[in-house]
Design a protein around this motif. Structure first.
Motif, PDB file in Angstrom:
ATOM      1  N   THR A  27       0.839  -1.189   0.000  1.00  0.00           N
ATOM      2  CA  THR A  27       0.000   0.000   0.000  1.00  0.00           C
ATOM      3  C   THR A  27       0.880   1.247   0.000  1.00  0.00           C
ATOM      4  OG1 THR A  27      -0.063   0.165   2.407  1.00  0.00           O
ATOM      5  CG2 THR A  27      -1.765  -1.225   1.344  1.00  0.00           C
ATOM      6  N   GLY A  28       0.276   2.371  -0.286  1.00  0.00           N
ATOM      7  CA  GLY A  28       1.003   3.633  -0.216  1.00  0.00           C
ATOM      8  C   GLY A  28       1.570   3.880   1.168  1.00  0.00           C
ATOM      9  N   GLN A  29       0.808   3.496   2.189  1.00  0.00           N
ATOM     10  CA  GLN A  29       1.270   3.651   3.569  1.00  0.00           C
ATOM     11  C   GLN A  29       2.499   2.772   3.828  1.00  0.00           C
ATOM     12  OE1 GLN A  29      -1.728   2.666   6.491  1.00  0.00           O
ATOM     13  NE2 GLN A  29      -0.680   3.788   8.099  1.00  0.00           N
ATOM     14  N   GLU A  30       2.488   1.538   3.320  1.00  0.00           N
ATOM     15  CA  GLU A  30       3.637   0.642   3.501  1.00  0.00           C
ATOM     16  C   GLU A  30       4.846   1.156   2.724  1.00  0.00           C
ATOM     17  OE1 GLU A  30       1.812  -3.785   4.121  1.00  0.00           O
ATOM     18  OE2 GLU A  30       1.467  -2.848   2.163  1.00  0.00           O
ATOM     19  N   LEU A  31       4.627   1.625   1.505  1.00  0.00           N
ATOM     20  CA  LEU A  31       5.724   2.171   0.703  1.00  0.00           C
ATOM     21  C   LEU A  31       6.335   3.385   1.384  1.00  0.00           C
ATOM     22  CD1 LEU A  31       4.097   1.823  -2.826  1.00  0.00           C
ATOM     23  CD2 LEU A  31       6.188   0.678  -2.082  1.00  0.00           C
ATOM     24  N   THR A  32       5.481   4.259   1.922  1.00  0.00           N
ATOM     25  CA  THR A  32       5.967   5.449   2.605  1.00  0.00           C
ATOM     26  C   THR A  32       6.763   5.071   3.858  1.00  0.00           C
ATOM     27  OG1 THR A  32       4.149   6.776   1.756  1.00  0.00           O
ATOM     28  CG2 THR A  32       5.269   7.615   3.714  1.00  0.00           C
ATOM     29  N   ALA A  33       6.271   4.086   4.612  1.00  0.00           N
ATOM     30  CA  ALA A  33       6.993   3.640   5.808  1.00  0.00           C
ATOM     31  C   ALA A  33       8.358   3.061   5.433  1.00  0.00           C
ATOM     32  CB  ALA A  33       6.173   2.600   6.573  1.00  0.00           C
ATOM     33  N   LEU A  34       8.408   2.307   4.343  1.00  0.00           N
ATOM     34  CA  LEU A  34       9.661   1.689   3.906  1.00  0.00           C
ATOM     35  C   LEU A  34      10.636   2.720   3.354  1.00  0.00           C
ATOM     36  CD1 LEU A  34      11.378  -0.849   3.227  1.00  0.00           C
ATOM     37  CD2 LEU A  34      10.186  -0.887   1.015  1.00  0.00           C
ATOM     38  N   LEU A  35      10.135   3.630   2.529  1.00  0.00           N
ATOM     39  CA  LEU A  35      11.011   4.528   1.778  1.00  0.00           C
ATOM     40  C   LEU A  35      11.042   5.956   2.317  1.00  0.00           C
ATOM     41  CD1 LEU A  35       9.937   3.307  -1.771  1.00  0.00           C
ATOM     42  CD2 LEU A  35      11.889   2.532  -0.410  1.00  0.00           C
ATOM     43  N   GLY A  36      10.353   6.219   3.430  1.00  0.00           N
ATOM     44  CA  GLY A  36      10.269   7.570   3.984  1.00  0.00           C
ATOM     45  C   GLY A  36      11.587   8.100   4.516  1.00  0.00           C
ATOM     46  N   GLN A  37      12.522   7.201   4.739  1.00  0.00           N
ATOM     47  CA  GLN A  37      13.880   7.580   5.115  1.00  0.00           C
ATOM     48  C   GLN A  37      14.791   6.999   4.046  1.00  0.00           C
ATOM     49  OE1 GLN A  37      14.801   6.465   9.155  1.00  0.00           O
ATOM     50  NE2 GLN A  37      12.727   6.912   9.833  1.00  0.00           N
ATOM     51  N   ASP A  38      16.017   7.458   3.971  1.00  0.00           N
ATOM     52  CA  ASP A  38      16.935   6.937   2.962  1.00  0.00           C
ATOM     53  C   ASP A  38      16.936   5.409   2.998  1.00  0.00           C
ATOM     54  OD1 ASP A  38      17.485   9.607   2.586  1.00  0.00           O
ATOM     55  OD2 ASP A  38      19.504   9.522   3.405  1.00  0.00           O
ATOM     56  N   LYS A  39      16.901   4.797   1.805  1.00  0.00           N
ATOM     57  CA  LYS A  39      16.823   3.328   1.732  1.00  0.00           C
ATOM     58  C   LYS A  39      17.661   2.836   0.564  1.00  0.00           C
ATOM     59  CE  LYS A  39      14.867  -0.292   3.519  1.00  0.00           C
ATOM     60  NZ  LYS A  39      15.058  -0.582   4.922  1.00  0.00           N
ATOM     61  N   GLU A  40      18.384   1.752   0.801  1.00  0.00           N
ATOM     62  CA  GLU A  40      19.177   1.094  -0.243  1.00  0.00           C
ATOM     63  C   GLU A  40      18.438  -0.168  -0.669  1.00  0.00           C
ATOM     64  OE1 GLU A  40      23.177   0.433  -2.217  1.00  0.00           O
ATOM     65  OE2 GLU A  40      22.473   2.143  -1.072  1.00  0.00           O
TER      66      GLU A  40
END
Length: 128
Positions: A27-40
């Protein structure tokens, strides 16, 4: 015989439910939680035909590269955003240069997804 059929049917239903759970879209919420901070992200891997990494900044910028099994290296750079339940990106180079592509990420594990655009499977992303 009925007991065996009942057990088999229950096993198939449980297996089917597990398979369906594995096919859930992020979901958009899950994507935001995953990628809301720098992510590799780890792109592809063994048996996928390519491997690489992609650094996604919380500022909406992304940079990385993919190396194909034939040795060709493809740089990735551009911008990204979450729009509804999709990861949307506009990379500078490659076949989609300058074009916004919105991907659906389908869960394949706790830390991995298959990347889909419509019915087209673009590959695998994972993270630690």
């Amino acid at each position: 015989m009925r007991v065996v059929i009942g057990v088999l049917a229950a096993t198939l239903l449980i297996g089917g439910a597990a398979a369906a759970a594995e096919k859930q879209k992020m979901t958009g919420q899950e994507l935001t939680a995953l990628l809301g901070q720098d992510k590799e992200l780890i792109l592809g891997g063994p048996g996928k035909g390519y491997a690489g990494t992609l650094s996604l900044g919380a500022d909406g910028k992304g940079k990385g590269q993919v190396k194909l099994d034939n040795g060709q290296v493809i740089p990735i750079e551009g911008v990204w955003a979450i729009k509804k339940d999709k990861f949307c990106r506009t990379w500078k180079g490659g076949r989609d240069a300058g074009k916004e592509i919105c991907e659906t990420w389908v869960k394949t594990g706790d830390k991995s997804v298959e990347v889909m655009v419509g019915k087209k499977d673009l590959g695998t992303n994972s993270w630690s």
